[in-house]
Design an enzyme around this catalytic site. Structure first.
Site, short mmCIF file in Angstrom:
data_model
loop_
_atom_site.label_atom_id
_atom_site.label_comp_id
_atom_site.label_asym_id
_atom_site.label_seq_id
_atom_site.Cartn_x
_atom_site.Cartn_y
_atom_site.Cartn_z
N TYR A 181 -48.43 -77.16 -2.38
CA TYR A 181 -46.96 -76.82 -2.36
C TYR A 181 -46.61 -76.54 -0.79
O TYR A 181 -45.07 -76.61 -0.75
CB TYR A 181 -46.86 -75.24 -2.98
CG TYR A 181 -47.71 -74.25 -2.29
CD1 TYR A 181 -47.57 -73.59 -1.28
CD2 TYR A 181 -49.15 -74.08 -2.94
CE1 TYR A 181 -48.13 -72.66 -0.64
CE2 TYR A 181 -49.90 -73.18 -2.16
CZ TYR A 181 -49.72 -72.51 -0.97
OH TYR A 181 -50.15 -71.52 -0.20
N GLY A 182 -47.45 -76.59 -0.03
CA GLY A 182 -47.17 -76.05 1.30
C GLY A 182 -47.95 -75.22 1.92
O GLY A 182 -49.55 -75.29 1.82
N LYS A 183 -47.68 -74.12 2.50
CA LYS A 183 -48.35 -73.15 3.27
C LYS A 183 -47.93 -71.71 3.18
O LYS A 183 -46.77 -71.53 2.78
CB LYS A 183 -48.72 -73.48 4.57
CG LYS A 183 -47.59 -73.70 5.53
CD LYS A 183 -47.93 -74.23 6.77
CE LYS A 183 -46.55 -74.52 7.71
NZ LYS A 183 -46.88 -75.29 9.02
N LYS B 147 -43.79 -67.73 2.29
CA LYS B 147 -44.40 -69.06 1.62
C LYS B 147 -43.16 -70.01 2.25
O LYS B 147 -42.14 -70.03 1.91
CB LYS B 147 -44.24 -68.72 0.10
CG LYS B 147 -44.86 -70.05 -0.50
CD LYS B 147 -45.20 -69.68 -2.17
CE LYS B 147 -45.93 -70.92 -2.75
NZ LYS B 147 -46.42 -70.55 -4.15
N ASP C 118 -50.80 -71.05 -14.31
CA ASP C 118 -51.46 -71.45 -13.29
C ASP C 118 -52.70 -70.35 -12.87
O ASP C 118 -52.78 -69.79 -11.69
CB ASP C 118 -50.92 -71.75 -12.09
CG ASP C 118 -51.63 -72.35 -11.11
OD1 ASP C 118 -52.63 -73.00 -11.65
OD2 ASP C 118 -51.22 -72.59 -9.85
#
Length: 318
Positions: free
Chosen positions: A43-45, A61, A153
């Site tokens: 997703y990214g960091k 986020k 998830d």
């Protein structure tokens, strides 16, 4: 409960529309001091930051626009915000914005490790800690499901620990969360946490399309993943790689589930599952029912918390 879920789903649609109209354009370093990176994924960091004017520490986020659709960002943020007041779900600050290259939102800073980091391979964690964790996450999932959403998830990496004994844990990451009843046409790859019905719409290597009918997103998907997590943290390993006929470990379990002669003997139980008490196997049988329609709700796990889950000699002492 279903009517409530529909109302919440409509509310999220409205929240997404309002947020899209009002989302500010900010550059991260103009408003936040970046301390360090504390998480990273597809997703990214996630960055540990402090607010430049208020000094408040928070987790930011950060998702690149090159790999994140605005609609997906808005859905994750609005669902997270809507559910974040539950004590076992990571809280949000109500801060969402976009920079030149990223979409961002701020959430509660949880100092500690995730559940995956404390699992000792082939050992797991103490049963008492597992049960404390399970009670809290089942409460969070019941709350999510009662509002008409499915997390999608559930895994140890998304369960954050505020202490090493799991006295307080929080469920995180609503990046895959969707309204109940949403249709999934395909997913890419397979994971040990994915229910059998989800594996039927998995796009495997060299496949260009899935022939199975679209799958409706239901709370039973979370129930299955939740049960696999319980197995993992009690044992320190996965019960299978994926829920397909080609996986012999899954097939052994499916054969046991399909047995019509009860009570069964210990020899009937697949080898990986023989460390569990009959009460624990009864619980797993309900949580991991092959037929999603017959799968119990996550809350039913509480009926088993006062019973032993691991046989004598298999207790995890860390």
């Amino acid at each position: 409960m279903i009517e409530l879920g529909l109302a919440d789903g409509s509310l999220i649609d409205e929240l997404m529309e309002l947020t899209a109209q009002s989302i500010n354009h900010l550059e991260i370093q103009e408003h936040f001091n970046i301390i360090k990176e504390i998480g990273r994924g597809k997703y990214g960091k996630v960055l540990l930051v402090t607010h430049r004017f208020r000094g408040t520490p928070m987790a930011l986020k950060v998702m690149p626009k090159t790999s994140t659709k605005l609609q997906g960002f808005l859905r994750e943020y609005c669902i997270s915000l809507h559910l974040s007041h539950h004590p076992c779900i990571v809280g949000l600050f109500g801060i969402a914005f976009q920079s030149e290259e990223h979409y961002c939102f701020a959430q509660e800073l949880v100092i500690g490790r995730d559940l995956f980091a404390v699992i000792q391979p082939k050992v797991g964690i103490p049963e008492s800690s597992v049960k404390r964790c399970v009670v809290q996450i089942s409460s969070a999932l019941e709350f999510i499901h009662s509002h008409g959403f499915v997390h999608r998830d559930i895994k140890p990496e998304n369960i954050l620990l505020l202490d090493s004994q799991c006295c307080q844990v929080k469920l995180a990451d609503f990046g895959l969360a969707q309204k109940r009843g949403t249709l999934i046409r395909f997913v890419t790859g397979t994971l040990p946490y994915m229910a059998p019905e989800l594996c039927t719409v998995a796009l495997l290597d060299n496949q260009k399309e899935v022939t199975a009918a679209p799958l409706s997103v239901e709370p039973s998907l979370d129930t299955w993943a939740f049960a696999v997590v319980i197995f993992c943290i009690l044992t320190g390993y996965f019960p299978w790689e994926h829920c397909m006929d080609s996986d012999s470990f899954y097939q052994e379990f499916a054969d046991w589930c399909s047995m019509t002669t009860k009570p069964y003997t210990e020899e009937d139980v697949p080898p990986l599952w023989r460390r569990f008490t009959p009460e624990a196997m009864e619980m797993f049988g309900k949580l991991l029912a092959l037929d999603a329609q017959k799968r119990c709700t996550v809350g039913e796990v509480r009926a088993y918390v006062d019973k032993d889950w691991l046989k004598k000699g298999h207790e995890n002492q860390l």
